[in-house]
Design a protein around this motif. Structure first.
Motif, PDB file in Angstrom:
ATOM      1  N   GLN A 241       0.857  -1.192   0.000  1.00 58.46           N
ATOM      2  CA  GLN A 241       0.000   0.000   0.000  1.00 58.46           C
ATOM      3  C   GLN A 241       0.884   1.229   0.000  1.00 58.46           C
ATOM      4  O   GLN A 241       1.941   1.260   0.646  1.00 58.46           O
ATOM      5  N   ILE A 242       0.463   2.251  -0.727  1.00 62.88           N
ATOM      6  CA  ILE A 242       1.153   3.547  -0.703  1.00 62.88           C
ATOM      7  C   ILE A 242       0.091   4.624  -0.531  1.00 62.88           C
ATOM      8  O   ILE A 242      -0.902   4.652  -1.269  1.00 62.88           O
ATOM      9  N   ASP A 243       0.309   5.482   0.473  1.00 58.71           N
ATOM     10  CA  ASP A 243      -0.725   6.461   0.796  1.00 58.71           C
ATOM     11  C   ASP A 243      -0.139   7.514   1.722  1.00 58.71           C
ATOM     12  O   ASP A 243       0.981   7.359   2.239  1.00 58.71           O
ATOM     13  N   ALA A 244      -0.906   8.592   1.947  1.00 57.10           N
ATOM     14  CA  ALA A 244      -0.550   9.561   2.973  1.00 57.10           C
ATOM     15  C   ALA A 244      -0.632   8.870   4.335  1.00 57.10           C
ATOM     16  O   ALA A 244      -1.439   7.955   4.527  1.00 57.10           O
ATOM     17  N   PRO A 245       0.211   9.275   5.308  1.00 59.11           N
ATOM     18  CA  PRO A 245       0.214   8.586   6.610  1.00 59.11           C
ATOM     19  C   PRO A 245      -1.158   8.503   7.266  1.00 59.11           C
ATOM     20  O   PRO A 245      -1.538   7.448   7.790  1.00 59.11           O
ATOM     21  N   GLN A 246      -1.923   9.599   7.229  1.00 62.02           N
ATOM     22  CA  GLN A 246      -3.246   9.599   7.856  1.00 62.02           C
ATOM     23  C   GLN A 246      -4.168   8.583   7.190  1.00 62.02           C
ATOM     24  O   GLN A 246      -4.877   7.817   7.859  1.00 62.02           O
ATOM     25  N   ASN A 253      -5.525  -1.240   3.713  1.00 61.97           N
ATOM     26  CA  ASN A 253      -6.239  -2.052   2.720  1.00 61.97           C
ATOM     27  C   ASN A 253      -6.101  -3.553   2.955  1.00 61.97           C
ATOM     28  O   ASN A 253      -6.759  -4.344   2.273  1.00 61.97           O
ATOM     29  N   THR A 254      -5.248  -3.970   3.903  1.00 58.52           N
ATOM     30  CA  THR A 254      -5.100  -5.386   4.231  1.00 58.52           C
ATOM     31  C   THR A 254      -4.841  -5.540   5.726  1.00 58.52           C
ATOM     32  O   THR A 254      -4.503  -4.577   6.416  1.00 58.52           O
ATOM     33  N   ARG A 255      -4.977  -6.784   6.218  1.00 55.87           N
ATOM     34  CA  ARG A 255      -4.634  -7.065   7.609  1.00 55.87           C
ATOM     35  C   ARG A 255      -3.171  -6.746   7.882  1.00 55.87           C
ATOM     36  O   ARG A 255      -2.835  -6.223   8.940  1.00 55.87           O
ATOM     37  N   PHE A 256      -2.306  -7.082   6.918  1.00 61.40           N
ATOM     38  CA  PHE A 256      -0.878  -6.841   7.116  1.00 61.40           C
ATOM     39  C   PHE A 256      -0.606  -5.363   7.373  1.00 61.40           C
ATOM     40  O   PHE A 256       0.119  -5.002   8.299  1.00 61.40           O
ATOM     41  N   VAL A 257      -1.189  -4.481   6.554  1.00 63.87           N
ATOM     42  CA  VAL A 257      -0.971  -3.045   6.716  1.00 63.87           C
ATOM     43  C   VAL A 257      -1.542  -2.567   8.041  1.00 63.87           C
ATOM     44  O   VAL A 257      -0.906  -1.797   8.773  1.00 63.87           O
ATOM     45  N   ALA A 258      -2.745  -3.016   8.382  1.00 62.33           N
ATOM     46  CA  ALA A 258      -3.383  -2.591   9.630  1.00 62.33           C
ATOM     47  C   ALA A 258      -2.537  -2.979  10.835  1.00 62.33           C
ATOM     48  O   ALA A 258      -2.387  -2.213  11.783  1.00 62.33           O
ATOM     49  N   SER A 382     -15.975   3.510  13.530  1.00 65.26           N
ATOM     50  CA  SER A 382     -14.625   3.173  13.973  1.00 65.26           C
ATOM     51  C   SER A 382     -13.969   2.010  13.228  1.00 65.26           C
ATOM     52  O   SER A 382     -12.777   2.073  12.935  1.00 65.26           O
ATOM     53  N   PRO A 383     -14.684   0.907  12.931  1.00 70.42           N
ATOM     54  CA  PRO A 383     -13.990  -0.236  12.308  1.00 70.42           C
ATOM     55  C   PRO A 383     -13.653   0.016  10.847  1.00 70.42           C
ATOM     56  O   PRO A 383     -14.354   0.730  10.132  1.00 70.42           O
ATOM     57  N   VAL A 384     -12.563  -0.617  10.403  1.00 68.10           N
ATOM     58  CA  VAL A 384     -12.234  -0.711   8.989  1.00 68.10           C
ATOM     59  C   VAL A 384     -12.299  -2.189   8.638  1.00 68.10           C
ATOM     60  O   VAL A 384     -11.680  -3.028   9.302  1.00 68.10           O
ATOM     61  N   VAL A 385     -13.036  -2.535   7.588  1.00 66.28           N
ATOM     62  CA  VAL A 385     -13.205  -3.927   7.194  1.00 66.28           C
ATOM     63  C   VAL A 385     -12.214  -4.254   6.087  1.00 66.28           C
ATOM     64  O   VAL A 385     -12.150  -3.562   5.071  1.00 66.28           O
ATOM     65  N   VAL A 386     -11.425  -5.322   6.307  1.00 71.25           N
ATOM     66  CA  VAL A 386     -10.481  -5.781   5.289  1.00 71.25           C
ATOM     67  C   VAL A 386     -10.827  -7.223   4.942  1.00 71.25           C
ATOM     68  O   VAL A 386     -11.334  -7.978   5.769  1.00 71.25           O
ATOM     69  N   THR A 387     -10.569  -7.590   3.712  1.00 73.52           N
ATOM     70  CA  THR A 387     -10.959  -8.923   3.216  1.00 73.52           C
ATOM     71  C   THR A 387      -9.775  -9.854   3.024  1.00 73.52           C
ATOM     72  O   THR A 387      -9.952 -10.993   2.601  1.00 73.52           O
ATOM     73  N   SER A 388      -8.555  -9.369   3.293  1.00 74.07           N
ATOM     74  CA  SER A 388      -7.380 -10.232   3.121  1.00 74.07           C
ATOM     75  C   SER A 388      -6.263  -9.780   4.046  1.00 74.07           C
ATOM     76  O   SER A 388      -6.330  -8.695   4.617  1.00 74.07           O
TER      77      SER A 388
END
Length: 388
Positions: A241-246, A253-258, A382-388
């Motif tokens: 993933q590449i994005d602004a820090p916020q 976008n994934t469990r790994f990033v979260a 509050s939650p963010v849902v990721v599928t992988s």
């Protein structure tokens, strides 16, 4: 007969990203990485990475050991050549271009200062190698000393400086040649915590004042969040993933990033309902469903994960008056960190979650303490849902 003035391939116009909260004006891409692969024998260190880095940008390559971030940086510098793919700087293909002919400079993790030279001699070294006249060289060195606030230390040698001062000398030397891109490999790893935090802001200020594109490799997520316009998280040789820090923190976008980018509570469940305005997830780890206030366009019945940051969990000794988004548990540990306290709560399902609460008052009143039975709850936003 074909038009001989037309380039062999039409390159699309690339626009700088729209970064939330960023007032900096970025220019066109200065580094273009196109499907780059780097192999060392049978090991693939960088696996098909494509990335545009824009003029005036402060980009952080973030990831754990062995993820490929330093290899990617070394390919930009010219110390490694891609196995396949292309790397362009200022629109020029860097294939076969040696490091000393590239419009980049690199600041190494060890700083690599010459111990027998003074501060000003270290800064002037590259300029002297390039044959810059003495007067112009002296003026540039003076500018760099002022930029990093080391004028009083110009005649000292590296062993007479603190770690932070040596770091600034290395930075001044790297900036002295006015590179188009400055590459920094773990530049703050040798500094203590307080000095590292102060130097992070110094680097941001210097980057903004010079306008030079900075690309920093780090494994420290707080460092990336403090300094970067954008963060690129790498894992197993590719950018996940590449994005602004916020945006990275709030919308992984994934469990790994979260899990990699900040602390998180992760609940596994089954997507029971997915409508345009809400999602309902059933999790065996919770007594009630997880309700999210927006749709995700997922497949009902699929396994998903709801990511909840610790600061978004509320603690209470009374059950919340809501049919979803809560659980009951027992406080097993409390971590006091000055400005915040983190409560480790073991839910009735056996899962442990973290709730972080700001300590607003000087005199902390432990209204909730060890072994207390509590309720954790959160809002539908509050939650963010990721599928992988």
């Amino acid at each position: 007969m074909p038009d001989q003035t037309k380039p062999a391939t039409d390159r699309p116009v690339k626009h700088p990203p729209d970064l939330p909260g960023c007032t900096k004006k970025l220019g066109p891409p200065i580094v273009e990485i196109e499907s780059v692969v780097k192999k060392f024998g049978d090991f693939t260190a960088v696996d098909g990475v494509s990335l545009d880095i824009f003029e005036g940008e402060f980009l952080c390559l973030l990831g754990g050991s062995g993820c490929g971030k330093t290899t990617l940086l070394r390919m930009m510098a010219g110390f490694e050549q891609p196995t396949s793919g292309r790397l362009l700087i200022d629109g020029k293909d860097m294939a076969g271009v040696p490091p000393y002919e590239r419009p980049v400079n690199m600041m190494f993790q060890s700083y690599a200062l010459f111990p027998h030279m003074t501060v000003e001699q270290n800064i002037a070294f590259g300029l002297r190698q390039d044959g810059m006249p003495r007067a112009a060289r002296a003026k540039r060195v003076a500018e760099m000393l002022a930029l990093v606030e080391l004028e009083r230390f110009a005649l000292r040698k590296p062993h007479q400086l603190s770690g932070g001062q040596r770091q600034r000398v290395a930075l001044a030397r790297a900036l002295a040649k006015h590179p188009r891109v400055l590459l920094l490999d773990e530049p703050l790893s040798a500094l203590d915590k307080k000095l590292r935090e102060r130097t992070q802001l110094d680097l941001v200020n210097i980057q903004e004042r010079t306008g030079i594109t900075f690309v920093v490799v780090t494994h420290d997520q707080e460092e990336a969040m403090t300094m970067a316009d954008r963060v690129a998280i790498m894992d197993q040789g590719w950018i996940v993933q590449i994005d602004a820090p916020q945006a990275m923190y709030e919308y992984p976008n994934t469990r790994f990033v979260a899990e990699f980018f900040g602390d998180v509570n992760m609940f596994e469940g089954v997507l029971e309902e997915d409508e345009p305005d809400h999602v309902r997830i059933r999790s065996d780890e919770l007594p009630v469903p997880i309700f999210v206030g927006h749709g995700i366009s997922g497949r009902e019945g699929a396994t998903v994960w709801a990511a909840l940051r610790p600061e978004k969990l509320t603690l209470s000794s009374e059950p919340p008056n809501q049919p979803h988004n809560w659980a009951e548990g027992v406080v097993k540990d409390i971590v006091y960190l000055g400005s915040t306290s983190t409560y480790i709560v073991e839910l009735t399902s056996g899962k442990r979650v973290r709730s972080t609460i700001a300590n607003h008052a000087r005199d902390v009143e432990w209204t909730i303490t060890w072994e207390d039975r509590v309720f954790v709850s959160w809002t539908a936003r509050s939650p963010v849902v990721v599928t992988s």
